[in-house]
Write a protein that holds these residues in place. Structure first.
Motif, PDB file in Angstrom:
ATOM      1  N   LYS A  36       0.843  -1.191   0.000  1.00 30.28           N
ATOM      2  CA  LYS A  36       0.000   0.000   0.000  1.00 30.28           C
ATOM      3  C   LYS A  36       0.877   1.239   0.000  1.00 30.28           C
ATOM      4  O   LYS A  36       1.856   1.309   0.750  1.00 30.28           O
ATOM      5  N   ILE A  47       4.008   7.183   2.694  1.00 34.28           N
ATOM      6  CA  ILE A  47       4.084   6.068   3.639  1.00 34.28           C
ATOM      7  C   ILE A  47       3.828   4.795   2.849  1.00 34.28           C
ATOM      8  O   ILE A  47       2.795   4.665   2.176  1.00 34.28           O
ATOM      9  N   SER A  49       3.519   0.608   2.909  1.00 35.67           N
ATOM     10  CA  SER A  49       3.249  -0.535   3.793  1.00 35.67           C
ATOM     11  C   SER A  49       3.389  -1.830   3.003  1.00 35.67           C
ATOM     12  O   SER A  49       2.880  -1.943   1.886  1.00 35.67           O
ATOM     13  N   ASN A  52       2.023  -5.458   7.600  1.00 39.31           N
ATOM     14  CA  ASN A  52       2.022  -4.580   8.777  1.00 39.31           C
ATOM     15  C   ASN A  52       3.305  -3.774   8.924  1.00 39.31           C
ATOM     16  O   ASN A  52       3.428  -2.967   9.855  1.00 39.31           O
ATOM     17  N   THR A  53       4.266  -3.982   8.053  1.00 38.49           N
ATOM     18  CA  THR A  53       5.507  -3.199   8.082  1.00 38.49           C
ATOM     19  C   THR A  53       5.270  -1.874   7.367  1.00 38.49           C
ATOM     20  O   THR A  53       4.833  -1.858   6.217  1.00 38.49           O
ATOM     21  N   GLN A  54       5.566  -0.778   8.045  1.00 37.18           N
ATOM     22  CA  GLN A  54       5.341   0.555   7.497  1.00 37.18           C
ATOM     23  C   GLN A  54       6.607   1.404   7.592  1.00 37.18           C
ATOM     24  O   GLN A  54       7.268   1.429   8.632  1.00 37.18           O
ATOM     25  N   SER A  56       7.966   5.422   6.426  1.00 33.36           N
ATOM     26  CA  SER A  56       7.664   6.729   5.843  1.00 33.36           C
ATOM     27  C   SER A  56       8.908   7.285   5.164  1.00 33.36           C
ATOM     28  O   SER A  56      10.033   7.063   5.618  1.00 33.36           O
ATOM     29  N   ASN A 140       6.354   0.946  11.744  1.00 32.66           N
ATOM     30  CA  ASN A 140       6.009  -0.331  12.378  1.00 32.66           C
ATOM     31  C   ASN A 140       6.844  -1.440  11.741  1.00 32.66           C
ATOM     32  O   ASN A 140       6.994  -1.487  10.524  1.00 32.66           O
ATOM     33  N   HIS A 141       7.407  -2.297  12.585  1.00 33.36           N
ATOM     34  CA  HIS A 141       8.295  -3.362  12.112  1.00 33.36           C
ATOM     35  C   HIS A 141       7.610  -4.716  12.266  1.00 33.36           C
ATOM     36  O   HIS A 141       7.329  -5.158  13.378  1.00 33.36           O
ATOM     37  N   ASP A 142       7.308  -5.346  11.138  1.00 31.71           N
ATOM     38  CA  ASP A 142       6.790  -6.711  11.148  1.00 31.71           C
ATOM     39  C   ASP A 142       7.527  -7.537  10.108  1.00 31.71           C
ATOM     40  O   ASP A 142       6.949  -8.348   9.399  1.00 31.71           O
ATOM     41  N   CYS A 148      10.483  -2.680   2.107  1.00 36.34           N
ATOM     42  CA  CYS A 148       9.547  -1.586   2.343  1.00 36.34           C
ATOM     43  C   CYS A 148      10.252  -0.236   2.236  1.00 36.34           C
ATOM     44  O   CYS A 148       9.737   0.703   1.621  1.00 36.34           O
ATOM     45  N   ASN A 210       8.017 -12.340   7.387  1.00 41.91           N
ATOM     46  CA  ASN A 210       7.584 -11.438   8.443  1.00 41.91           C
ATOM     47  C   ASN A 210       8.549 -11.522   9.620  1.00 41.91           C
ATOM     48  O   ASN A 210       9.566 -12.224   9.555  1.00 41.91           O
TER      49      ASN A 210
END
Length: 294
Positions: A36, A47, A49, A52-54, A56, A140-142, A148, A210
């Protein structure tokens, strides 16, 4: 705060699931999580994604003196910050080994492949050039921060607009957006990375691991490639060796995935550009209506 250690039960569960071609998030072993891209109002801000890893990305530009060895080229700087906002075990103001490795991989894949035409950033040879800086923050780190962050750099740079500059004699004038429309940076190609995780000494392979899968893996292969199948970077880490056929299979998988990801990025960039142009036309038409009523 220290990272939560992996338990033997978690490790055994992940390996047993992989032996049956299963993953905890119901993906196939070669599937990438949903990507995304959210472009912000500020040009050069986005940003990205992957699941769940995001991450910016924010692009800024300054006029600086060029390097003596490259007087006709601008400068590109990329900085990835691993802060506690992304994960509780990331430390403030301290560059970890993981942070150093990620920054080096980003530079190798993007800067050394010359994905950005930095010669067009020259204002006056040997005196003034544009320095493009890309600041990345892990929200966020997944797992799989590299892929990413790499997408965030490409999207932010493609979204950024540089003020137009005119040179008359010794005078350098920077035009405001109201005076002249800012110009986009020239992206020559999009070197996209794809990460492969290996388990049980290369017996099991999966794409886009992940966080839990990264803790369980024996090693990791990163391949950076553009849509023309040109390999921009490749790195194998971990205590394992791979056969030539395994690497070739990873390259073939990467080539197929990169085509789809590149098309998706281009569609999102074009969609955002069209939205901005539509908003501008609506504003101008509303202004014309107001002026006609006066």
């Amino acid at each position: 705060m220290r990272e939560v250690p992996l338990s033997l039960c978690e490790y055994d569960f992940v390996i047993k699931a992989l032996s049956e071609n299963l993953r905890l998030d119901k993906r196939g072993v070669y599937d990438v999580r949903d990507i995304k891209i959210d472009f912000l109002k500020t040009r050069g801000a986005c940003i990205v994604s992957i699941g769940n890893t995001q991450v910016s990305g924010q692009v800024s530009a300054d006029i600086v003196k060029p390097k003596d060895s490259r007087p006709n080229e601008g400068i590109l700087k990329i900085n990835l910050d691993l802060s506690p906002m992304g994960a509780q075990h990331f430390e403030v103001g301290k560059q970890s080994e993981q942070g150093v490795e990620l920054n080096r991989l980003l530079e190798r894949n993007l800067k050394q492949s010359r994905f950005l035409d930095i010669e067009t950033l020259c204002i006056r040879a040997g005196e003034k050039v544009w320095q493009i800086r890309v600041d990345l923050n892990v929200i966020n780190h997944d797992g799989n921060i590299l892929d990413c962050a790499n997408l965030a750099v490409i999207c932010a740079v493609s979204h950024f607009r540089l003020p137009e500059v005119s040179v008359t004699g010794d005078q350098i004038k920077i035009f405001t957006p109201e005076e002249r429309n800012p110009i986009p940076l020239i992206v020559i190609h999009m070197p996209i990375t794809l990460s492969f995780a290996f388990f049980d000494q290369g017996k099991y392979l999966l794409v886009d691991p992940n966080e839990l899968e990264e803790k369980c893996m024996d090693g990791k292969l990163v391949i950076g490639m553009n849509r023309h199948r040109e390999i921009c970077t490749m790195q194998l880490s971990g205590n394992m060796l791979l056969l030539k056929d395994q690497i070739k299979r990873c390259v073939d998988i990467t080539a197929k995935k990169i085509l789809k990801i590149t098309e998706f990025i281009q569609e999102e960039i074009n969609k955002n550009s069209n939205d901005i142009e539509n908003k501008k036309s609506i504003r101008s038409s509303n202004l014309d209506e107001k002026m006609s009523l006066i």
